[in-house]
Design an enzyme around this catalytic site. Structure first.
Site, PDB file in Angstrom:
ATOM      1  N   ARG A 219      27.558 -56.317   9.500  1.00  0.00           N
ATOM      2  CA  ARG A 219      27.534 -55.666   8.194  1.00  0.00           C
ATOM      3  C   ARG A 219      27.217 -56.607   7.041  1.00  0.00           C
ATOM      4  O   ARG A 219      26.249 -56.400   6.322  1.00  0.00           O
ATOM      5  CB  ARG A 219      28.881 -54.980   7.930  1.00  0.00           C
ATOM      6  CG  ARG A 219      28.859 -54.112   6.678  1.00  0.00           C
ATOM      7  CD  ARG A 219      30.193 -53.449   6.425  1.00  0.00           C
ATOM      8  NE  ARG A 219      30.631 -52.655   7.557  1.00  0.00           N
ATOM      9  CZ  ARG A 219      31.803 -52.028   7.595  1.00  0.00           C
ATOM     10  NH1 ARG A 219      32.640 -52.121   6.569  1.00  0.00           N
ATOM     11  NH2 ARG A 219      32.151 -51.322   8.642  1.00  0.00           N
TER      12      ARG A 219
ATOM     13  N   TYR B 220      15.283 -37.729  -5.769  1.00  0.00           N
ATOM     14  CA  TYR B 220      14.270 -37.836  -6.825  1.00  0.00           C
ATOM     15  C   TYR B 220      13.295 -38.992  -6.610  1.00  0.00           C
ATOM     16  O   TYR B 220      12.154 -38.927  -7.068  1.00  0.00           O
ATOM     17  CB  TYR B 220      14.954 -38.022  -8.189  1.00  0.00           C
ATOM     18  CG  TYR B 220      15.835 -36.880  -8.591  1.00  0.00           C
ATOM     19  CD1 TYR B 220      15.318 -35.588  -8.740  1.00  0.00           C
ATOM     20  CD2 TYR B 220      17.193 -37.072  -8.820  1.00  0.00           C
ATOM     21  CE1 TYR B 220      16.131 -34.525  -9.111  1.00  0.00           C
ATOM     22  CE2 TYR B 220      18.017 -36.024  -9.189  1.00  0.00           C
ATOM     23  CZ  TYR B 220      17.485 -34.745  -9.326  1.00  0.00           C
ATOM     24  OH  TYR B 220      18.291 -33.702  -9.689  1.00  0.00           O
TER      25      TYR B 220
ATOM     26  N   HIS C  42      21.908 -46.173  11.910  1.00  0.00           N
ATOM     27  CA  HIS C  42      23.026 -46.687  11.092  1.00  0.00           C
ATOM     28  C   HIS C  42      24.000 -45.556  10.774  1.00  0.00           C
ATOM     29  O   HIS C  42      23.859 -44.867   9.752  1.00  0.00           O
ATOM     30  CB  HIS C  42      22.459 -47.282   9.802  1.00  0.00           C
ATOM     31  CG  HIS C  42      23.398 -48.238   9.103  1.00  0.00           C
ATOM     32  ND1 HIS C  42      23.719 -49.473   9.602  1.00  0.00           N
ATOM     33  CD2 HIS C  42      24.093 -48.128   7.941  1.00  0.00           C
ATOM     34  CE1 HIS C  42      24.551 -50.096   8.788  1.00  0.00           C
ATOM     35  NE2 HIS C  42      24.791 -49.290   7.764  1.00  0.00           N
TER      36      HIS C  42
END
Length: 821
Positions: A30, A120, A76
Site C-alpha cells: 500500500r 466529470y 484493487h
C-alpha cells in the site's frame, strides 16, 4: 480455530501476530514504492489497467470513473475514492515532475482545491507513461494472479524511466515513512549512462550529474551538505525557499513578487498567512498580499507601504511563512520485498540491474519468437522447393489432419511447419514469395545472432541500454527548474520590520510592575496617576520607542531583559503587568535599577557595586539576552554570602572626568578611577572597592563627574549637599575618608546619596521605608562641609526612615531622561 482445532493464545500473541500481518501488508502492498519502478501498488494497477484498456496517449480521453471502476473491479478491491485520489495525483504537474496521466477537467490546484468528481473528469495515460509500460507484453516482468484469481497483474512495471527519482514518493506505513523528492529526468539519465560505464563511480561523481532534487514547482534549494548526506544515507535536510524579486512601483513604493513557491506548499494558505501577519501587525510595511496567478504562471504580489524595508520584510516572511521550508529526505523504498532506506547510488544501481533484466527477458522473448518464425520460414522454403510433391501429397490426403501427418512422415517436416504449409494460401506459391521468404530468413538469422549476442555479452547489453536511455533523454528531457545553492542563508530579522516605530512611555516600579503607554495616554493623565499602589513607586519613567531595549537589575545579582515592544501596552492609569507573571524571583528579590538602550550593540560596560564592598565592571555585550529571556533571569554577578547589589551604572570610556564613588553606611567614602576596575566576565565577583569595617556595609556606589555636587540623606532624616571634589580621587580598596561627623550617641548613617550638576534647580525626592515621599528643593539648601551631618528634613517618627534619594522629574516629555544611556 485452525484446521478444526481450537488454539489457546494470549491476547498479546494474537495482537502481535495480527498486527504483524497487517503491517507487512500495508508496507508491501500500500504505502511504500518499489525501488524498481517507483510505484505503489495502487499506482501500478491504475497504469496497467488503463494501458490494458487501450486508454493511452494516442487515443481519446475516457471518463475517469470508467478507469477507476476497471481498477477497482479487476485489481484493487478498495474504495473508489482512494483509487481516484491516486489517479488524480498522477496527473498533477505541481506534484509530479513528469505526470503519468493526462486529465481533462478540474484535477485540483496548488491552493488545495479538491478535484471534480470522477464522473466529470476524463483521463488517459501520458506519452511518458507509455515508457513505464513499454514491452510489458514481452514477458519482461513477473505476473501474479489478482485478488480473485481471474486475471493476472504485474508485480512491477518495466519502467523504462527511473520513476522513483524522477517523480519521487511520499507515504506513511506501519513503522516506516518515505519522502523522496522529484528529480530532473535528463540529469538522472545522464547519471545512469555514466554508471553503466563506471560501476564503481563515487557519490561525488554522480552528484556532478544529479546536483540535487528538481521540484515541479521550481524554487531554490539551499544546503549542498544536506543533499549529499541524504544521497549518502537516505536521510538529510535542506532548505527550500520561494523564488522572489523586488519590483519598484510608481511613486517609489516597492513590491515583492513571488513566482515560484516551495514544493507541496499550499498557495492559498501561504497568501492567507502573509495577510494574517499583516493584520496582526506582526510585520510592519505590508500594504496587501494578492494572488495574481493566471494562465501565464504563478505570481503572488506582496505590495509594500512607502518607505518599507523590502529586504527586511522578505527575510521576515521567509522565516515565518512557508515561503521557506525545511525539506527532509527519508528515502525508503521496497527493495527485494523489504523496506530499506537507500541512498542515491543504491537507487541507481538497483534500477540499472532491473533494466538489464528487463532487456534480457525482452531479448529472450524476441529470440524465441524469431526462432519460431525462422523454423516456419525454413519449412515454407523447403515446401516451395518440392512444391509439386507437396501438392500431390496433400491432394492424396483424406483431410487436414491426415495431410499434416503425411507431410511430417514423408518429407520430415515438423508439425509446426506442416501446419504452416497446409494453411498456405495459393497466391503465396509464386516465385516472388520464395524470394521474400529467403529475404525474411536472412533477416531472422541476423536478428537471432543479435539477440544471442545481447544475451551472452554484457557489453552488448550495456550498449542497448545506453542507446535506449539516450533516446528517452532526447525525446523527454527538459531543463532543470529548481536552482541549487551551496549554503543555507542565515536569515537576520531586523526588529524595525516586525515592530512599528512608535514613541511610548515606559514605567518600571519598585514592586516589579512594568508597562508601556502611548504618548497620547500619558499626556491625557496626570503623571502621578500611574496606576501604582500607594506603597509602590517608579524606578524608571522614560520616553522611548518600541525599538528600544529595557534591562532591569535585581538586588540579588540577576538581570531581566525585555524588548520595549514586548512589554504589555496599557493605559497610563493602569497598573501594568508584574514581572513575576513571566519570571520567578526570590521572596527577598527586588528590582533596583532599570535602564533603556536604543540598541543591543553598545560599546560601554556595566558597573555594579555590592553591599560587601565589591565592584565589578563587565562589557555590556556580555549581557546580550539569550533565547530564554522571556521566562528566565540571567546571572549578572557572582555574589558572596548575604551580599546584595546596591547600584548598577552604564559607563562608556568617552565619559570624561568620570570616577566611581563608594560610600559606606558609616560614612566612609572612596573615590577612584573607573580604569582601576578590571573588565571581567559575567560569573565573577569583581574586585574590592572599599575596605569596610566588620560592622559596616556599602550604602551606594555611583558614577560621578568632576565639578558635580553630592546630595546625601541619612537614616535619621538629615539631608546635606557637598562638592564631590572634596573627596579626592585615590586608589580603590581603601578605608576612605569620613563624610559625616561621628556622634557617640545615635550616630548618623548614610541611607542613600546621588550626584547632580551644580545648576540643578529642581527637587530631590526622599523615599522612606513606609513608604512616604518627601520633596526637598535643591535651592533650599546650601553646600555643606564634608564633615557636616546636614539639616533634618524628615520626621522619622511619623514618616519612617529614609531608604532612597533621587532626582525628581517634572515632565519626562521635555526633560532629558535621567536613565538614558
Amino acid at each position: 480455530m485452525r484446521n478444526g482445532k481450537i488454539e489457546h493464545m494470549t491476547l498479546e500473541q494474537i495482537m502481535g501476530d495480527r498486527f504483524g500481518r497487517y503491517s507487512k501488508s500495508i508496507i508491501q502492498e500500500r504505502a511504500l514504492p518499489d525501488i524498481r519502478d517507483g510505484l505503489k501498488p495502487v499506482q501500478r494497477r491504475i497504469l496497467f489497467a488503463m494501458n490494458k484498456d487501450g486508454n493511452t496517449y494516442d487515443k481519446g480521453f475516457r471518463k475517469s470513473a470508467k478507469s477507476v471502476g476497471n481498477v477497482m473491479g479487476n485489481f484493487h478491491p478498495h474504495g473508489d475514492s482512494s483509487i481516484y485520489e491516486a489517479l488524480v495525483r498522477l496527473s498533477q504537474d505541481w506534484k509530479l515532475r513528469e505526470p503519468l496521466i493526462e486529465m481533462h477537467g478540474n484535477n485540483g490546484s496548488m491552493d488545495g482545491d479538491p478535484p471534480a468528481a470522477m464522473r466529470y473528469t476524463e483521463a488517459r495515460l501520458s506519452k511518458i507513461a507509455g515508457l513505464m509500460l513499454q514491452d510489458i507484453d514481452k514477458d519482461t516482468v513477473e505476473m501474479a494472479l489478482n485478488f480473485d484469481d481471474t486475471e493476472k497483474e504485474p508485480t512491477v512495471l518495466p519502467a523504462r524511466i527511473p520513476n522513483l527519482l524522477v517523480n519521487g514518493a511520499t507515504g506513511i506505513s506501519a513503522g516506516y515513512a518515505t519522502e523522496i523528492p522529484t528529480h530532473n529526468l535528463s540529469e538522472v539519465l545522464d547519471a545512469l549512462i555514466y554508471l553503466i560505464k563506471h560501476p564503481t563511480a563515487s557519490l561525488d561523481k554522480l552528484m556532478e550529474f544529479i546536483p540535487g532534487p528538481d521540484f515541479p514547482t521550481g524554487g531554490i534549494i539551499q544546503g549542498i551538505d544536506g543533499i549529499r548526506k541524504a544521497y549518502q544515507t537516505g536521510r538529510g535536510r535542506v532548505v527550500v525557499r520561494a523564488k522572489t524579486e523586488i519590483e519598484t512601483l510608481r511613486g517609489g513604493r516597492q513590491q515583492i513578487n513571488v513566482t515560484e513557491i516551495p514544493y507541496e506548499v499550499n498557495k492559498a494558505q501561504l497568501v492567507k498567512r502573509i495577510n494574517d501577519l499583516r493584520l496582526a501587525k506582526k510585520v510592519e510595511g505590508i500594504a496587501e498580499a494578492r494572488d495574481e496567478t493566471d494562465r501565464s504562471g504563478l505570481r503572488i504580489a506582496i505590495e509594500l507601504k512607502r518607505g518599507a524595508n523590502a529586504n527586511g520584510i522578505l527575510n521576515y516572511l521567509l522565516k515565518n511563512t512557508d515561503l521557506q521550508i525545511n525539506y527532509n529526505f527519508n528515502m525508503v523504498a521496497i527493495d527485494d520485498q523489504r523496506p530499506m532506506r537507500v541512498g542515491l547510488k543504491r537507487i541507481l544501481t538497483s534500477y540499472l540491474e532491473f533494466q538489464k533484466e528487463i532487456i534480457r527477458r525482452r531479448t529472450q522473448y524476441n529470440l524465441t519468437k524469431a526462432q519460431q518464425r525462422l523454423h516456419i520460414v525454413e519449412g515454407l522454403i523447403k515446401a516451395l522447393s518440392i512444391l509439386d510433391k507437396v501438392i500431390k501429397t496433400i491432394r492424396a490426403s483424406k483431410n487436414r489432419k491426415d495431410a499434416k501427418e503425411n507431410l511430417v512422415k514423408e518429407y520430415n517436416f515438423t508439425p509446426e511447419q506442416a501446419e504452416a504449409i497446409v494453411t498456405l494460401q495459393l497466391y503465396r506459391l509464386t516465385n516472388t514469395d520464395v524470394t521474400e521468404l529467403e529475404k525474411e530468413q536472412e533477416q531472422l538469422n541476423s536478428r537471432i545472432n543479435e539477440y544471442q549476442l545481447i544475451l551472452t555479452n554484457e557489453n552488448e547489453l550495456a550498449k542497448v541500454l545506453t542507446k535506449e536511455i539516450r533516446a528517452i533523454k532526447k525525446e523527454f528531457g527538459n531543463p532543470r527548474r529548481t536552482k541549487i545553492e551551496n549554503h543555507v542563508e542565515k536569515l537576520e530579522i531586523d526588529t524595525k520590520v516586525t515592530v512599528a516605530n512608535e514613541d511610548v512611555v515606559v514605567l518600571v516600579s519598585h514592586a516589579g510592575y512594568i508597562k508601556r503607554s502611548s504618548i497620547r495616554s500619558f499626556k491625557a493623565s496626570e503623571a502621578e496617576e500611574n496606576g501604582l499602589r500607594e506603597d509602590d513607586y517608579p524606578l524608571l519613567i522614560q520616553q522611548t520607542n518600541t525599538l528600544s531595549h529595557l534591562f532591569m537589575f535585581t538586588n540579588l545579582g540577576h538581570i531581566i531583559y525585555r524588548p520595549i515592544h514586548e512589554i504589555a501596552d496599557a493605559r497610563w492609569k493602569d497598573t501594568g503587568e508584574h514581572i513575576s507573571q513571566t519570571i520567578g524571583l526570590a521572596d527577598n528579590e527586588e528590582i533596583i535599577k532599570a535602564m533603556i538602550f536604543d540598541k543591543l550593540d553598545q560599546p560601554g560596560t556595566i558597573i555594579m557595586g555590592t553591599s560587601d564592598g565589591q565592584v565589578k565592571q563587565t562589557a555590556f555585550n556580555d549581557y546580550k539576552p539569550g533565547s530564554r529571556y522571556k521566562s528566565h533571569a540571567s546571572v549578572a554577578i557572582k555574589l558572596r554570602d548575604n551580599a546584595q547589589v546596591v547600584n548598577v551604572d552604564y559607563y562608556e570610556p568617552t565619559n570624561e572626568n568620570c570616577s566611581l564613588l563608594t560610600i559606606s553606611r558609616q560614612g566612609y567614602a572612596v573615590r577612584y578611577d573607573v580604569a582601576d576596575v578590571p573588565v571581567t566576565g559575567i560569573r565573577t565577583a569583581g574586585v574590592r572597592a572599599i575596605n569596610l569595617k566588620d560592622d559596616d556595609q556599602v550604602a551606594d556606589q555611583i558614577l560621578v563627574k568632576d565639578g558635580q555636587d553630592i546630595a546625601v540623606i541619612t537614616q535619621r532624616g538629615a539631608f546635606k549637599e557637598m562638592p564631590v571634589d572634596e573627596i579626592e580621587v585615590g586608589a580603590r580598596a581603601r578605608r576612605g575618608e569620613l563624610v559625616l561627623r561621628r556622634l557617640k550617641s545615635h550616630p548618623h548613617e548614610i541611607a542613600d546619596f546621588l550626584a547632580y550638576d551644580p545648576d540643578y534647580q529642581g527637587a530631590f525626592e526622599a523615599i522612606t521605608n513606609r513608604p512616604a515621599f518627601q520633596d526637598i528643593m535643591a535651592t533650599d539648601h546650601h553646600l555643606s562641609s564634608i564633615k557636616s551631618n546636614g539639616t533634618f528634613v524628615i520626621d522619622t517618627d511619623t514618616q519612617g526612615e529614609p531608604v532612597k534619594l533621587r532626582l525628581k522629574q517634572t515632565n519626562i516629555l521635555t526633560e532629558e531622561p535621567v536613565s538614558q544611556s
